[in-house]
Design an enzyme around this catalytic site. Structure first.
Site, PDB file in Angstrom:
ATOM      1  N   HIS A  53      11.379 -10.428 -32.782  1.00  0.00           N
ATOM      2  CA  HIS A  53      10.457 -11.342 -33.463  1.00  0.00           C
ATOM      3  C   HIS A  53       9.818 -10.678 -34.668  1.00  0.00           C
ATOM      4  O   HIS A  53       9.905 -11.170 -35.786  1.00  0.00           O
ATOM      5  CB  HIS A  53       9.371 -11.833 -32.493  1.00  0.00           C
ATOM      6  CG  HIS A  53       8.540 -12.941 -33.052  1.00  0.00           C
ATOM      7  ND1 HIS A  53       7.617 -12.744 -34.064  1.00  0.00           N
ATOM      8  CD2 HIS A  53       8.490 -14.264 -32.755  1.00  0.00           C
ATOM      9  CE1 HIS A  53       7.047 -13.908 -34.363  1.00  0.00           C
ATOM     10  NE2 HIS A  53       7.561 -14.838 -33.581  1.00  0.00           N
ATOM     11  N   HIS A  94       8.382 -17.321 -23.311  1.00  0.00           N
ATOM     12  CA  HIS A  94       8.365 -17.193 -24.768  1.00  0.00           C
ATOM     13  C   HIS A  94       8.611 -15.752 -25.211  1.00  0.00           C
ATOM     14  O   HIS A  94       8.064 -14.819 -24.653  1.00  0.00           O
ATOM     15  CB  HIS A  94       7.000 -17.667 -25.295  1.00  0.00           C
ATOM     16  CG  HIS A  94       6.835 -17.524 -26.768  1.00  0.00           C
ATOM     17  ND1 HIS A  94       5.792 -16.833 -27.350  1.00  0.00           N
ATOM     18  CD2 HIS A  94       7.596 -17.986 -27.795  1.00  0.00           C
ATOM     19  CE1 HIS A  94       5.908 -16.889 -28.665  1.00  0.00           C
ATOM     20  NE2 HIS A  94       6.995 -17.573 -28.959  1.00  0.00           N
TER      21      HIS A  94
END
Length: 275
Positions: free
Chosen positions: A41, A5
């Site tokens: 992110h 992830h």
């Protein structure tokens, strides 16, 4: 599939593969015009993770092309799937089509190399909300116009916003897409999540003749107990910040004979059927 992830820095690719991942997920950040700029992110992100790691998107693609190209010094045979977490919720829905065009073009130029020594991994387009469905149109139109529709065989679609499964199906029907479809279910690792929707997705996957889900994965799992819970439900994949923990759980007696890691020979677009 063990999906590492938030693998947004180039140096993290080998790091997550060394921990046991055979797939990586990275975040695509767009400018206001729908142009894919960085793998990034941003804050907030998962608990215990650094949210700010990033790379220039095209440089990242150049690197993962090498990592997934047999014969390249950087080649790692275990990396078989790239999940592009498209941060379309940060831009206007009106720019989704342009974003699809741009991502397809950059994959053609930097990953697939338009047929010249490109990377071999499968590509999963993670789209946050059904309202951004125009991204898929822009992406597919670009492959067609550029004369490279053969890459559709390598590309899958996944809506990740935990929306109603029937609403997702309606959008896929509208797009004429009934193949290569994954379904994610999950939440940031900071919060607990039940399995109601996950179980509904798995039920649809296992319904004979249902075309709109071929694989289901749970995210973002960090606790071994939650990994076990998901595996008992027969998920196809787990996304985790700690791939090594997933590997450890898979080696346990309960799971060792039931699951194995996917390889390049496994088709991610086909429903799994036990022999």
């Amino acid at each position: 599939w063990i999906m590492g992830h938030m693998v947004n820095a180039i140096e993290q690719v080998d790091e997550f593969l060394n921990l046991g991942a055979n797939a990586i997920e990275f975040d695509i950040d767009f400018d206001e015009n729908g142009i894919a700029k960085y793998t990034h992110h941003g804050i907030p992100c998962d608990c215990g993770r650094l949210c700010t790691k990033s790379a220039v998107f095209t440089e990242y693609l150049d690197n993962v092309r090498q990592v997934t190209s047999p014969g390249d010094p950087k080649f790692r045979k275990e990396l078989v799937l790239l999940a592009l977490d498209l941060k379309l919720q940060r831009i206007s829905s009106e720019k989704a089509y342009v974003a699809g065009v741009d991502v397809a073009t950059k994959l053609l130029d930097h990953y697939w190399k338009r047929g010249w020594n490109g990377g071999r991994a499968y590509i999963l387009l993670n789209i946050p909300l059904v309202e951004d469905y125009e991204f898929i149109k822009g992406f597919k139109d670009t492959l067609r116009k550029e004369g490279h529709e053969q890459y559709n065989a390598k590309v899958g679609i996944n809506f990740t916003g935990n929306e109603d499964l029937d609403e997702i199906r309606k959008v896929l029907e509208k797009l004429g897409e009934d193949e290569h479809i994954w379904q994610a279910d999950g939440i940031t690792s900071c919060f607990p999540r039940g399995t109601d929707r996950l179980e509904k997705a798995l039920e649809k996957r296992d319904t004979p003749g249902y075309k709109y889900i071929s694989k289901v994965y749970a995210w973002t799992l960090v606790r071994s107990s939650i990994m076990r819970r998901s595996l008992r439900l027969n998920v196809d994949g787990v996304m985790s910040n700690y791939p090594d923990r997933v590997v450890g759980v898979l080696k346990e007696k309960e799971f060792a004979d039931k699951f194995r890691l996917a390889t390049y020979a496994d088709n991610p677009w086909e429903k799994f059927t036990s022999i």
